[in-house]
Design an enzyme around this catalytic site. Structure first.
Site, PDB file in Angstrom:
ATOM      1  N   VAL A 110       0.833  -1.208   0.000  1.00 42.98           N
ATOM      2  CA  VAL A 110       0.000   0.000   0.000  1.00 42.98           C
ATOM      3  C   VAL A 110       0.868   1.259   0.000  1.00 42.98           C
ATOM      4  O   VAL A 110       0.506   2.279  -0.598  1.00 42.98           O
ATOM      5  CB  VAL A 110      -0.947  -0.002   1.222  1.00 42.98           C
ATOM      6  N   CYS A 111       2.022   1.185   0.649  1.00 42.61           N
ATOM      7  CA  CYS A 111       2.882   2.368   0.825  1.00 42.61           C
ATOM      8  C   CYS A 111       3.237   3.081  -0.484  1.00 42.61           C
ATOM      9  O   CYS A 111       3.126   4.313  -0.555  1.00 42.61           O
ATOM     10  CB  CYS A 111       4.143   1.992   1.590  1.00 42.61           C
ATOM     11  N   PRO A 112       3.661   2.382  -1.545  1.00 46.87           N
ATOM     12  CA  PRO A 112       3.997   3.119  -2.764  1.00 46.87           C
ATOM     13  C   PRO A 112       2.800   3.825  -3.386  1.00 46.87           C
ATOM     14  O   PRO A 112       2.953   4.893  -3.981  1.00 46.87           O
ATOM     15  CB  PRO A 112       4.560   2.041  -3.694  1.00 46.87           C
ATOM     16  N   ILE A 115       2.529   7.147  -1.386  1.00 49.54           N
ATOM     17  CA  ILE A 115       3.618   8.096  -1.637  1.00 49.54           C
ATOM     18  C   ILE A 115       3.519   8.684  -3.036  1.00 49.54           C
ATOM     19  O   ILE A 115       3.703   9.897  -3.233  1.00 49.54           O
ATOM     20  CB  ILE A 115       4.983   7.415  -1.407  1.00 49.54           C
TER      21      ILE A 115
END
EC number: 1.11.1.24
Length: 259
Positions: A110-112, A115
Site C-alpha cells: 500500500v505504501c507506494p 507516496i
C-alpha cells in the site's frame, strides 16, 4: 551484671517486635516522591516503598504525546531529496504548513500507492502553502533504492517529495506512531501549521491507504479558518459557505442551507 541482663532483654524484645511487624502489602505501595512530569526526552524516576520496606526506583517514560494546538516535536534526520542525501529538520519548514506522513516500510504494497499519490499532489499542496515529507524507519539508502526502482516493479520511480529516514525510531516514537510489536510505524499523518503547532492528527491501520483528497480538503479548511476566523461545517470544500461561530452567525448559516 544486672545492667547487662536488662540490656539483653531489651534487645531481645526489639528483635521480637521487628519479626512481628506486618509487611507492607505489595498492592499498596507507599508513595514517597514523584518528580514533576516534563516534556524532556529523558525519563523521570519515582521513589516508592516496596513490600520489604526498602526504597526502589521505578523508571518510566514521561514524554508527552503530541496534542492538537501544541508544538510539534522537533526532528532532524537524513532524507532523500530530489535524488540526493540531505539533512532536514522541522526548522526548515518554519512559516509554512507541513504535512508529515509516516508509513510502515519501503518496498511494500500500500505504501507506494500513497507516496506516489502524495507526490502527484505536491504542487497543489505547495499552492496552499504546505510542504510534504514522508517518513519511515528505513535507511536513506533503502529510500534511494526504492525511489530508483520503476513503478511497474513496485518502486516509486522518482518522486517530488522528501523521504525522511528514522533509523533510530525516535521521530516515530515522538510522534506516537511507532508500534513496538511490529517494529515499524502505522499510517500516521500530522499537519503542522506555520507556527509549528499540531493542527491535525490522523492514524490509519496499515491495511488501509490514506485519502490525499481529504488531506488537501482539511489543509484548505484549516487555512481558511486561520485566515478568516470562521468555522467550516461538515464536508466543507473550498468555495463552500462557512459559518460564524456565534448564535447569530450559526442561525444565518442554517437558514441559508436549509431553505
Amino acid at each position: 551484671m544486672r545492667s547487662a541482663t536488662k540490656l539483653f532483654k531489651n534487645l531481645s524484645k526489639s528483635v521480637v517486635q521487628l519479626k512481628t511487624v506486618k509487611p507492607v502489602s505489595s498492592l499498596n505501595f507507599g508513595y514517597i516522591k514523584t518528580r514533576q512530569f516534563s516534556t524532556s526526552t529523558t525519563d523521570s524516576s519515582n521513589l516508592f516503598l516496596n513490600n520489604n520496606n526498602q526504597f526502589q526506583n521505578f523508571t518510566f517514560p514521561t514524554k508527552q504525546q503530541i496534542r492538537i494546538r501544541k508544538p510539534a516535536p522537533a526532528f532532524k534526520g537524513q532524507a532523500v531529496v530530489n535524488g540526493e542525501f540531505k539533512e532536514i529538520s522541522l526548522d526548515d519548514y518554519k512559516g509554512k504548513y507541513l504535512y508529515l506522513f509516516f508509513y510502515p516500510l519501503d518496498f511494500t504494497f500500500v505504501c507506494p500507492t500513497e507516496i506516489i499519490a502524495f507526490s502527484n499532489a505536491a504542487e497543489e499542496f505547495k499552492k496552499a502553502g504546505c510542504e510534504l515529507v514522508g517518513c519511515s524507519i528505513d535507511s536513506p539508502f533503502t529510500h534511494l533504492a526504492w525511489i530508483n526502482t520503476p513503478r511497474k516493479e513496485g518502486g516509486l520511480g522518482g518522486i517530488n517529495i522528501p523521504l525522511l529516514s528514522d533509523l533510530t525510531h525516535q521521530i516515530s516514537k515522538d510522534y506516537g506512531v511507532y508500534i513496538e510489536e511490529d517494529g515499524h510505524t502505522i499510517r500516521g499523518s500530522i499537519l503542522i501549521d506555520k507556527e509549528g503547532l499540531v493542527r491535525v492528527i490522523t492514524m490509519n491501520d496499515n491495511p488501509v491507504g490514506r485519502s490525499v483528497d481529504e488531506a488537501i480538503r482539511t489543509l484548505k479548511a484549516l487555512k481558511f479558518t486561520d485566515q478568516f476566523g470562521e468555522v467550516c461545517p461538515a464536508n466543507w470544500s473550498e468555495g463552500d459557505k462557512s459559518m460564524k461561530a456565534d448564535p447569530k452567525g450559526s442561525k444565518e448559516y442554517f437558514e441559508a442551507v436549509n431553505k
